[in-house]
Design a protein around this motif. Sequence first.
Motif, mmCIF file in Angstrom:
data_model
loop_
_atom_site.group_PDB
_atom_site.id
_atom_site.type_symbol
_atom_site.label_atom_id
_atom_site.label_comp_id
_atom_site.label_asym_id
_atom_site.label_seq_id
_atom_site.Cartn_x
_atom_site.Cartn_y
_atom_site.Cartn_z
ATOM 1 N N ILE A 390 0.838 -1.203 0.000
ATOM 2 C CA ILE A 390 0.000 0.000 0.000
ATOM 3 C C ILE A 390 0.873 1.253 0.000
ATOM 4 O O ILE A 390 1.914 1.300 0.656
ATOM 5 N N VAL A 392 -0.047 5.537 0.404
ATOM 6 C CA VAL A 392 -1.059 6.585 0.534
ATOM 7 C C VAL A 392 -0.345 7.914 0.724
ATOM 8 O O VAL A 392 0.677 7.995 1.406
ATOM 9 N N SER A 393 -0.892 8.971 0.094
ATOM 10 C CA SER A 393 -0.223 10.268 0.127
ATOM 11 C C SER A 393 -1.223 11.413 0.185
ATOM 12 O O SER A 393 -2.225 11.420 -0.551
ATOM 13 N N SER A 398 -3.993 7.024 -3.374
ATOM 14 C CA SER A 398 -3.499 5.801 -2.749
ATOM 15 C C SER A 398 -3.462 4.686 -3.780
ATOM 16 O O SER A 398 -4.071 4.785 -4.854
ATOM 17 N N THR A 399 -2.751 3.630 -3.456
ATOM 18 C CA THR A 399 -2.718 2.464 -4.337
ATOM 19 C C THR A 399 -2.620 1.191 -3.514
ATOM 20 O O THR A 399 -1.898 1.137 -2.515
ATOM 21 N N ALA A 426 -8.323 7.656 1.045
ATOM 22 C CA ALA A 426 -6.934 7.894 1.445
ATOM 23 C C ALA A 426 -6.837 8.080 2.962
ATOM 24 O O ALA A 426 -5.918 7.554 3.609
ATOM 25 N N LEU A 429 -7.003 4.709 4.707
ATOM 26 C CA LEU A 429 -5.723 3.998 4.662
ATOM 27 C C LEU A 429 -4.688 4.653 5.581
ATOM 28 O O LEU A 429 -3.879 3.964 6.207
ATOM 29 N N LYS A 430 -4.718 5.982 5.644
ATOM 30 C CA LYS A 430 -3.799 6.695 6.524
ATOM 31 C C LYS A 430 -4.040 6.315 7.983
ATOM 32 O O LYS A 430 -3.095 6.044 8.737
#
Length: 469
Positions: A390, A392-393, A398-399, A426, A429-430
Amino acid sequence: MWTTIFIVIYVVIALAIVVSLLLHGAKPSKTLSWLLAIFTIPVGGILLYLLLGRNRRKNKLIRIRDEALPKIPESSGILMAQAEERYRKLMRLVYKNSQFPPTDKNRLTLLKNGKSTFESIFGALESAKIQIHLQYYIFEDGELANRLLHLFERKIAEGVKVKMIYDGIGSFSLSKSYLKKLLEVGVEVYPFLPFRFGRFLSSLNYRNHRKIIVVDGKIAFTGGINISDKYLKGDPVLGKWHDMHLRIEGPAAAHLDHVFAMDWHLVCQKSIPPLTQPVIAMDNHSSGKLVQIVAGGPDDDFPSLEQTYFTIINGAKDYLYVTNPYVIPGQAIMQALQTCARSGIDVRLLVSENADNKIVNWSVRSYFETMLKAGIKIYLFPDGFLHSKIIVSDDAVSTIGTANLDDRSFEQNYEVNAVIYDRDFARLLKEDFLRDANISRMLSYQEYVDRPFMEKLKEGFGKVFSPLL
């Protein structure tokens, strides 16, 4: 006499490889290394090159006829125009490399660990009316495999067509008796580049690492989880096996089905006919997500997954969080990560403290000192083995997928990821990353510099072999 003939043949083969390296060598450093190996390791150098060194981007492993694949609808460009300006470059890059435009109106479900993943997968499979497409790098005998077998038998009796691909090396332990049962119930099943002496040297190093399930062209799954009971019962040595998967409902699912169709043609030279019944698209839902599929492999002209990761890293403005078990970066990815951290961006890396392979672990850790010195924060996850892939930014992009941050995923494996352009997803995920980081051990630069000499020696050994891992 025979010695002379052998030497002549060896020299001719060596010279042919030298010419090939000079014409098609991808990287000067690797080209020089292979030249040294060929002329300093008698016989072994040539065998290693034939097994691991050929440039598949110049010499295609397998070619696909365009007419054998379903057509992807033309992209209107509206979604790219409406996206944040800094992500349009990423969207164009993925589209040019993989031919998949971004799609909206996708419903996403984040699936953490095996229990929730397989509950969702089996629920989707039970709903199948037309077809089930399934492919995995690792497919092992066990309770999950048996449950799938019984489900396939029921669905085929209902008229559902089931197609399955398994990697010939990753699923090497899959029993012949199980494969026979699949065929008996009516599953169309093929291996991807199985172990065969006739093509051993040309195919062993090129694996299909994708994990894809698509139901009726409208519900799909991808991520890091394979078909293995260890995701439910844990590993007898490593303990719990932590991983992340993604459920996609909407038009992006059809793009994953296209990836499956490409691989289906690779394994059996058959095309998949279009659905005879209309697929009901997802309703125009207010929470629909913007998703783009990126697929890559050694036959592509450019390393799609590496360029995708590189662009996400370089596009970070506030933070970049990476979860991955196999971070063995090439020069481009390492420079991108270092530049990102040195410019004041919060770069964090979450890796497993425990490892499933000692040499790979040494190789991963051999890059820690350089990363820590650049200001990258490294967290060691202590509970079992962490296998998620993963990035995330910036609460924006994200991917999730199958690709690791190493040359094997970028150069040798067939991989697939989903890139998600959505703030809420995102942030989800963060938050998950920060929860895992809070229970992990943050590695300090001084602690790492002061590690025992033998650890440094092992890591140096691992780094030398990292291009081959």
